[in-house]
Design a protein around this motif. Structure first.
Motif, PDB file in Angstrom:
ATOM      1  N   THR A 217       3.215   0.388   4.695  1.00 25.86           N
ATOM      2  CA  THR A 217       4.405  -0.300   4.194  1.00 25.86           C
ATOM      3  C   THR A 217       4.786   0.146   2.792  1.00 25.86           C
ATOM      4  N   GLY A 218       3.950   0.921   2.146  1.00 26.58           N
ATOM      5  CA  GLY A 218       4.206   1.355   0.779  1.00 26.58           C
ATOM      6  C   GLY A 218       2.941   1.283  -0.040  1.00 26.58           C
ATOM      7  N   GLN A 219       3.107   1.247  -1.346  1.00 18.64           N
ATOM      8  CA  GLN A 219       1.944   1.149  -2.230  1.00 18.64           C
ATOM      9  C   GLN A 219       1.609  -0.326  -2.436  1.00 18.64           C
ATOM     10  N   LEU A 220       0.459  -0.742  -1.919  1.00 20.68           N
ATOM     11  CA  LEU A 220       0.079  -2.150  -1.943  1.00 20.68           C
ATOM     12  C   LEU A 220      -0.634  -2.501  -3.243  1.00 20.68           C
ATOM     13  N   TYR A 221      -0.359  -3.702  -3.734  1.00 24.03           N
ATOM     14  CA  TYR A 221      -1.062  -4.212  -4.918  1.00 24.03           C
ATOM     15  C   TYR A 221      -1.030  -5.733  -4.878  1.00 24.03           C
ATOM     16  N   VAL A 222      -2.003  -6.361  -5.548  1.00 25.84           N
ATOM     17  CA  VAL A 222      -2.124  -7.813  -5.552  1.00 25.84           C
ATOM     18  C   VAL A 222      -1.750  -8.338  -6.929  1.00 25.84           C
ATOM     19  N   ARG A 223      -0.835  -9.284  -6.961  1.00 27.00           N
ATOM     20  CA  ARG A 223      -0.397  -9.876  -8.228  1.00 27.00           C
ATOM     21  C   ARG A 223      -1.343 -11.009  -8.627  1.00 27.00           C
ATOM     22  N   PRO A 224      -1.311 -11.401  -9.918  1.00 33.71           N
ATOM     23  CA  PRO A 224      -2.193 -12.500 -10.345  1.00 33.71           C
ATOM     24  C   PRO A 224      -1.939 -13.814  -9.615  1.00 33.71           C
ATOM     25  N   ASP A 225      -0.730 -14.031  -9.074  1.00 35.68           N
ATOM     26  CA  ASP A 225      -0.458 -15.287  -8.383  1.00 35.68           C
ATOM     27  C   ASP A 225      -0.895 -15.265  -6.920  1.00 35.68           C
ATOM     28  N   GLY A 226      -1.533 -14.171  -6.486  1.00 34.42           N
ATOM     29  CA  GLY A 226      -2.041 -14.106  -5.128  1.00 34.42           C
ATOM     30  C   GLY A 226      -1.079 -13.519  -4.121  1.00 34.42           C
ATOM     31  N   THR A 227       0.129 -13.152  -4.540  1.00 38.98           N
ATOM     32  CA  THR A 227       1.054 -12.503  -3.610  1.00 38.98           C
ATOM     33  C   THR A 227       0.801 -11.005  -3.610  1.00 38.98           C
ATOM     34  N   VAL A 228       0.997 -10.393  -2.451  1.00 42.15           N
ATOM     35  CA  VAL A 228       0.786  -8.958  -2.289  1.00 42.15           C
ATOM     36  C   VAL A 228       2.143  -8.266  -2.337  1.00 42.15           C
ATOM     37  N   GLY A 229       2.261  -7.292  -3.222  1.00 41.44           N
ATOM     38  CA  GLY A 229       3.480  -6.509  -3.304  1.00 41.44           C
ATOM     39  C   GLY A 229       3.319  -5.165  -2.630  1.00 41.44           C
ATOM     40  N   HIS A 230       4.434  -4.605  -2.202  1.00 42.38           N
ATOM     41  CA  HIS A 230       4.394  -3.249  -1.661  1.00 42.38           C
ATOM     42  C   HIS A 230       5.598  -2.482  -2.198  1.00 42.38           C
ATOM     43  N   ARG A 231       5.311  -1.366  -2.860  1.00 44.18           N
ATOM     44  CA  ARG A 231       6.347  -0.513  -3.427  1.00 44.18           C
ATOM     45  C   ARG A 231       6.837   0.444  -2.343  1.00 44.18           C
ATOM     46  N   LEU A 232       8.114   0.327  -2.027  1.00 45.16           N
ATOM     47  CA  LEU A 232       8.688   1.129  -0.960  1.00 45.16           C
ATOM     48  C   LEU A 232       9.059   2.524  -1.443  1.00 45.16           C
ATOM     49  N   GLN A 233       9.227   3.430  -0.496  1.00 43.48           N
ATOM     50  CA  GLN A 233       9.780   4.742  -0.796  1.00 43.48           C
ATOM     51  C   GLN A 233      11.305   4.667  -0.703  1.00 43.48           C
ATOM     52  N   TRP A 234      11.975   5.799  -0.971  1.00 43.09           N
ATOM     53  CA  TRP A 234      13.435   5.800  -0.945  1.00 43.09           C
ATOM     54  C   TRP A 234      13.931   6.916  -0.030  1.00 43.09           C
TER      55      TRP A 234
END
Length: 616
Positions: free
Chosen positions: A581-598
């Motif tokens: 899904t992209g570059q995954l990372y975990v934020r301090p609030d417990g939500t997981v983000g994913h950086r998409l491509q273009w």
């Protein structure tokens, strides 16, 4: 030093801040020794400071000020900031020798940092200079790095410690500096944006940051981990961390790659959400099989709606982690329930009150996250003024709000927005409103009436727009894009949400999407490499459902890949994995983000947009 960030604060305020500090540490009484030991007794710092102040009171300048400086340093070691401030207040800086005049500023900065006030410290610090003693330049650089660490400016804090080595005189001090740098990198949150900012810094600083990314990533494939290490060594050839810290980074990464032994997977397998639930399940199980099939995965059906009962059944098998549920309402139910300390990775966003309770994380393909990345991309391309066209729906409203909020926070402007009927086929009304074409016609009629003639008229759209934000599914976008062109907006860049592409590689049908820029998953875009191979395997196994829900397969695939770090409480660990899904990372609030491509539509097909590409 490459950068001095402007952190303005007046010195009077700094003095007031320090004078209002904690109370003076009591000076312990001196205990006389009957029999003198063979080694000298270590005198407490506070006592040494008190003796120096007594000597200063009977000395003349410049000796009096020199003694007060020494006393202030000892008070700082004793963590008696009030006494240190009083000692500095009596220093006549003009009486000091030229190479000592920088010391009061260094001491003020060190006091502010000790109390957790980095902005005053950064403001008062002078830059290192050739005329200062090496130990003073060392302390300046060290204090500057600490201030940057305290405000969370990790790239430039690392750069400051890298540059500190120029003022260290022996190998032991250099080794200690590198060890301190590495320890801070292993403790600090790694936001994805910091790697983008680090591109402006020197290669050594970038190498440290990239090594921290490697160490704190989760590598499901050991070969991929070793390949990443080899790539790092080649990219940063001769880096000071190569001999010691590369091996440590690989060890850390290997330790974090072990998945949990027993997983409870809560997904709808029956009912109205069965098909998307099964797509997520199949993506999850694909990742599990490719990871060696380690441990057990138990699937629990949430299709009947009684999520609490399903949760209790899942807890009865004593899982190491719970994954799911999928629906937003079910996420709130699980978030408010006790899980006996077992971590949960919910596969949707709950309400704000349901977030970060205990060991509960949330991973979602949310329209808000995508819209914020669109705003960032547009601003980075120099596109700061937007008109927006979104559907009359919850999805449209959420996308519009998130994009608008982020763009305006960065300094951009939302000139106008309009909604459209999702079932419509003619969008000329909202398009004319956005482009102010009706206003152009009204002005023409007024001129015609005033002149009593019918002059030639060519409608003109507004000319203050940088781009169009479009939230639309593929079928609707194929209608809207030609209508924008018809209404004299063919030259305006269009940035759309990922729904603009339905996954169907039909260049003839997608010809009307030409030039649209949009964020996309590697799962959809990658044409070679491991992700592309896995996608093709899944497409062969489940051709019909994968064609309908390719992004949900990727979502399930990445949910499994997150498990090792979440099961081991790897919260806020920064970029974890370049995955489906992209570059995954975990934020301090417990939500997981994913950086998409273009991607950009070129001759009817989405083509990956390189990082250096300009406006589409």
């Amino acid at each position: 030093m490459n950068l001095r960030a402007p952190y303005p604060i007046c010195l009077a305020a700094l003095a007031g801040l320090l004078l209002a500090a904690c109370s003076t540490t009591p000076v312990p009484p001196t205990t006389p020794t009957v029999n003198a030991p063979t080694t000298p007794i270590e005198v407490p710092a506070a006592e040494r400071a008190s003796r120096l102040m007594q000597q200063a009171s009977g000395a003349v300048e410049p000796r009096s000020s020199e003694l007060r400086l020494q006393a202030a340093e000892q008070y700082i070691k004793a963590q008696d900031i009030n006494a240190a401030v009083r000692a500095l207040t009596g220093v006549n800086e003009q009486a000091l020798s030229a190479d000592q005049r920088v010391l009061p500023a260094i001491l003020r900065a060190e006091m502010a940092l000790q109390q957790g006030h980095p902005l005053p410290a950064l403001n008062v610090l002078p830059p290192p200079a050739p005329g200062y003693r090496p130990e003073y330049n060392d302390r300046i650089q060290s204090a500057y790095a600490e201030g940057l660490f305290q405000i969370g400016d990790l790239p430039y804090a690392v750069e400051a410690l890298v540059q500190r080595e120029a003022y260290l005189t022996n190998r032991e001090d250099i080794a200690r500096n590198r060890a301190a740098l590495w320890d801070r990198l292993m403790q600090a949150p790694l936001a994805p944006s910091m790697f983008e900012r680090a591109r402006a810094l020197d290669s050594t600083t970038q190498g440290w940051l990239e090594l921290a990314r490697l160490a704190r990533s989760v590598w499901a494939d050991p070969d991929a981990r070793r390949a990443a290490a080899a790539d790092w060594r080649q990219t940063f050839f001769g880096h000071p961390a190569a001999d010691q810290y590369l091996a440590e980074a690989l060890g850390r990464a290997a330790e974090s790659a072990t998945p949990p032994a027993r997983v409870a997977l809560l997904l709808p397998q029956t009912g109205p959400f069965a098909v998307p639930g099964q797509a997520v399940r199949d993506g999850f199980m694909t990742a599990w099989m490719l990871g060696g099939g380690f441990g057990e995965v138990h699937v629990f059906d949430t299709g009947d709606g009684d999520v609490y009962a399903v949760l209790q059944a899942a807890l009865a098998i004593s899982p190491d982690i719970i994954v799911g549920p999928l629906r937003k309402e079910a996420v709130d139910t699980v978030a408010s329930a006790s899980t006996n300390g077992i971590p949960v990775l919910a596969l949707n966003q709950g309400t704000d009150s349901a977030r970060a309770i205990g060991r509960k994380y949330q991973f979602a393909l949310s329209p808000e996250e995508e819209a914020r990345q669109i705003a960032d991309k547009a601003y980075d391309l120099g596109l700061k003024r937007v008109i927006a066209l979104v559907p009359e729906s919850d999805w449209g409203a959420r996308s519009m709000f998130a994009m608008s909020e982020r763009l305006q926070a960065r300094g951009g402007t939302v000139l106008a927005s309009r909604t459209y009927d999702p079932d419509a086929r003619d969008f000329s009304g909202p398009i004319r409103d956005l482009l102010q074409l009706d206003s152009s016609r009204d002005r023409h009629r007024e001129v015609a009436r005033a002149l009593g003639t019918r002059p030639h008229f060519q409608p003109r759209r507004r000319n203050d727009v940088d781009f169009v934000f479009l939230a639309a599914p593929a079928e609707t976008a194929r209608l809207i894009k030609p209508q924008l062109r018809f209404h004299f907006a063919s030259d305006l860049p269009v940035i759309a949400t990922s729904q603009v592409y339905d996954g169907q590689a039909d260049t003839q049908r997608n010809a009307d999407l030409e030039g649209i820029l949009y964020p996309e998953m590697p799962w959809v875009l990658d044409e070679s490499g491991s992700i592309a191979d896995i996608r093709e395997q899944i497409n062969d196994l489940w051709p019909s459902t994968h064609a309908r829900f390719p992004r949900l397969y990727a979502f399930g695939f990445d949910a499994y890949r997150l498990l090792p770090v979440l099961a081991n409480d790897g919260i806020a660990s920064g970029p974890l994995i370049d995955s489906a899904t992209g570059q995954l990372y975990v934020r301090p609030d417990g939500t997981v983000g994913h950086r998409l491509q273009w991607a950009k539509f070129d001759r009817g097909a989405p083509v990956p947009l390189d990082a250096g590409d300009e406006i589409p």
